[in-house]
Design an enzyme around this catalytic site. Structure first.
Site, PDB file in Angstrom:
ATOM      1  N   ASP A   1      48.279  38.052  78.892  1.00  0.00           N
ATOM      2  CA  ASP A   1      49.177  38.682  77.892  1.00  0.00           C
ATOM      3  C   ASP A   1      50.668  38.431  78.119  1.00  0.00           C
ATOM      4  OD1 ASP A   1      46.714  39.638  77.229  1.00  0.00           O
ATOM      5  OD2 ASP A   1      47.240  41.738  77.258  1.00  0.00           O
TER       6      ASP A   1
ATOM      7  N   LYS B   1      42.170  39.076  72.614  1.00  0.00           N
ATOM      8  CA  LYS B   1      41.407  40.282  72.965  1.00  0.00           C
ATOM      9  C   LYS B   1      41.931  41.486  72.188  1.00  0.00           C
ATOM     10  CE  LYS B   1      44.124  41.086  77.188  1.00  0.00           C
ATOM     11  NZ  LYS B   1      44.588  42.431  76.930  1.00  0.00           N
TER      12      LYS B   1
ATOM     13  N   CYS C   1      46.890  45.987  81.122  1.00  0.00           N
ATOM     14  CA  CYS C   1      45.946  44.890  80.867  1.00  0.00           C
ATOM     15  C   CYS C   1      45.544  44.135  82.128  1.00  0.00           C
ATOM     16  CB  CYS C   1      46.511  43.968  79.795  1.00  0.00           C
ATOM     17  SG  CYS C   1      46.557  44.813  78.200  1.00  0.00           S
TER      18      CYS C   1
ATOM     19  N   GLN D   1      41.351  50.427 100.331  1.00  0.00           N
ATOM     20  CA  GLN D   1      39.957  50.570 100.767  1.00  0.00           C
ATOM     21  C   GLN D   1      39.262  49.222 100.989  1.00  0.00           C
ATOM     22  OE1 GLN D   1      37.819  53.996  98.786  1.00  0.00           O
ATOM     23  NE2 GLN D   1      39.534  53.760  97.364  1.00  0.00           N
TER      24      GLN D   1
HETATM   25  C1  C5J Z   1      49.292  44.982  78.086  1.00  0.00           C
HETATM   26  C2  C5J Z   1      49.982  46.983  76.992  1.00  0.00           C
HETATM   27  N1  C5J Z   1      49.133  43.679  77.876  1.00  0.00           N
HETATM   28  N2  C5J Z   1      50.718  47.400  78.005  1.00  0.00           N
HETATM   29  N3  C5J Z   1      49.414  45.767  76.984  1.00  0.00           N
HETATM   30  O1  C5J Z   1      49.347  45.434  79.200  1.00  0.00           O
HETATM   31  O2  C5J Z   1      49.811  47.698  76.021  1.00  0.00           O
END
Ligand code: C5J
Length: 236
Positions: A26, A131, A164, A204
């Site tokens: 992203d 996505k 994400c 962990q």
């Molecule tokens: C991602 C979001 N890509 N923060 N999206 O992390 O909404």
């Protein structure tokens, strides 16, 4: 088989380049660039922008050594038929998903802001997975693409660390992939969430995966004889 050994936390991460992919999550203009949706929400995009140069170095190295590279983008069909109403309503935003934003309709596929930043533009043969959710495995063919290539390990970069990136690393871990998250190649608008996201991955004994740096990753490729050392331009 080449084995590449990267100093990482909680312990060294070892991978075979033939079964490893670089996953860039992203890195979209709307999240990363000033003047986009992220900034319109009141966020400081400089915190995200600083993950771009190290990711660019890793991307170039991955291409040079022949690692499989895959990119993701969060967004929806123009008619929003794949977007849950709950996601549209969340936050009660004045301008939210599907509305006109500073870089086109917000989180809509095909819009300028939805696409990947210029510095990290996908290259030929590098799949781009669109996505609808936070996790890159949810409602996508990512797992099928990785399985078809015989991928077992993922080198992870992208934004945002706690949303994400984290969701995807958790999904990947549950599916049996070994994830090395490059700490300087991920970012968050919230420094405290960034820290927590990193700590949660490596806690962990590496409950979700490993954490290393781009420098350690690049150095490991050099040490394995896969990447030529090139003189970096120096500032005078
Ligand atoms: C991602 C979001 N890509 N923060 N999206 O992390 O909404």
């Amino acid at each position: 088989m080449h084995s590449v050994v990267v100093p990482a936390e909680p312990y060294t991460f070892e991978f075979d380049p033939a079964t490893t992919a670089l996953l860039v999550i992203d890195m979209q203009r709307d999240f990363v660039y000033p003047g986009g949706f992220g900034e319109a929400l009141g966020n400081d995009t400089s915190l995200l922008l600083r993950a771009v140069p190290p990711t660019e170095r890793v991307l170039n190295a991955a291409r040079a050594v022949g690692l499989f590279v895959i990119h993701t983008r969060e967004g929806h069909r123009p008619d929003l038929s794949d977007c849950p109403p709950s996601k549209i309503a969340r936050g009660k935003l004045k301008s939210g998903i599907g509305d006109p934003g500073p870089m086109g309709r917000i989180l809509v596929r095909g819009e300028y802001g939805h696409d990947i930043v210029d510095e990290l533009k996908p290259g030929p043969g590098e799949p781009v997975v669109d996505k609808p959710g936070k996790g890159a495995f949810y409602a996508t063919d990512l797992d099928r693409i990785l399985q078809t290539r015989g991928i077992k390990s993922l080198i992870v970069a992208g934004v945002t660390a706690e949303v994400c990136v984290h969701t995807t690393v958790r999904e990947a871990n549950d599916r049996g992939y070994e994830c090395l998250v490059l700490s300087d190649c991920i970012a968050s608008y919230f420094p405290e969430f960034y820290e927590a996201a990193i700590n949660m991955i490596k806690a962990q004994g590496g409950i979700f995966g490993w954490v290393g740096t781009s420098e350690a990753f690049l150095e490991a490729l050099h040490a394995a004889g896969l990447l030529q050392r090139t003189a970096e331009p120096t500032l005078v």
